[in-house]
Design an enzyme around this catalytic site. Structure first.
Site, PDB file in Angstrom:
ATOM      1  CD  GLU A   1     -14.757  -3.237  18.999  1.00 40.92           C
ATOM      2  OE1 GLU A   1     -15.771  -3.157  18.342  1.00 40.92           O
ATOM      3  OE2 GLU A   1     -14.080  -4.233  19.281  1.00 40.92           O
ATOM      4  CE1 TYR A   2     -18.108  -4.565  28.281  1.00 40.67           C
ATOM      5  CE2 TYR A   2     -16.089  -3.749  29.572  1.00 40.67           C
ATOM      6  CZ  TYR A   2     -17.372  -4.444  29.570  1.00 40.67           C
ATOM      7  OH  TYR A   2     -18.233  -4.302  30.685  1.00 40.67           O
ATOM      8  CG  LEU A   3     -13.155  -0.477  28.839  1.00 40.58           C
ATOM      9  CD1 LEU A   3     -11.590  -0.060  29.438  1.00 40.58           C
ATOM     10  CD2 LEU A   3     -13.787  -0.510  30.182  1.00 40.58           C
TER      11      LEU A   3
END
Length: 212
Positions: free
Chosen positions: A121-123
């Site tokens: 999700e962060y990437l």
């Protein structure tokens, strides 16, 4: 002296960026902070500040600013609103004021977030922010380090469009790379990955422009 807005100035890497800019003969930092007590802390060090929250309106933050370093992050707590949408809003604000360059602190793996086994999700959020910057019309550099450490900086890195390996890099060396990337003609409209290596940061960043 050109004014450099540092988004994420209160973070571990952000504080190092501010310190490097403060010692620079070319640039002077403007720390973007969310709280008044953070404002007082920077101002006691003779560092100018602007009060803003990336989840709210940031259109005022780029007034009188020459260049921007985006080193903000939610620490995984609110990646869509901060890491992605917050970055987009600051890109829009930078575009409105025609800033000379926007330097984005991204992450290794942000070019292909679908391949990630963790932090997907962060990437994805970083990927979306990077893409938005790429098509913004701003002059930019996107810096994608490996895992950040608090080790002492060595001043030496390895740098490529794609390194095809994993590894670590001290935050000090990431901060130095970001500050070096502020130069207009350095890695212009390019993204690159960095890890600890054998080449001096200044040379690695300057030579990348020649190769790209």
């Amino acid at each position: 002296m050109e004014k450099i807005l540092v988004a994420g100035a209160t973070g571990t890497t952000g504080k190092k960026i501010v310190a490097l800019l403060k010692d620079s003969e070319q640039f002077t930092p403007v720390a973007m902070v969310r709280k008044k007590e953070q404002q007082k802390e920077f101002e006691s060090q003779q560092v100018a500040t602007v009060l803003a929250d990336l989840t709210e309106d940031v259109s005022h933050t780029t007034q009188g600013i020459d260049r921007v370093i985006f080193a903000a992050g939610s620490g995984g707590k609110d990646v869509v609103n901060v890491d992605q949408e917050g970055a987009k809003k600051l890109i829009d604000a930078a575009k409105k004021e025609r800033v000379k360059k926007f330097v984005m602190l991204s992450s290794m793996g942000a070019d292909h977030p679908e391949a990630a086994t963790e932090l997907k999700e962060y990437l994805q959020a970083k990927h979306n922010a990077d893409q938005y910057l790429d098509i913004s019309g701003l002059t930019f550099t996107i810096v994608r380090p490996g895992a950040l450490t608090n080790n002492e900086g060595l001043g030496k890195i390895k740098l490529e469009h794609k390194l095809n390996e994993r590894g670590e890099i001290p935050r000090w060396d990431v901060a130095r790379t970001l500050v070096k990337s502020l130069d207009t003609d350095v890695a212009k409209n390019q993204a690159f990955e960095i890890l600890t290596g054998e080449t001096k940061i200044e040379k690695a960043v300057e030579d990348f422009q020649v190769l790209s």
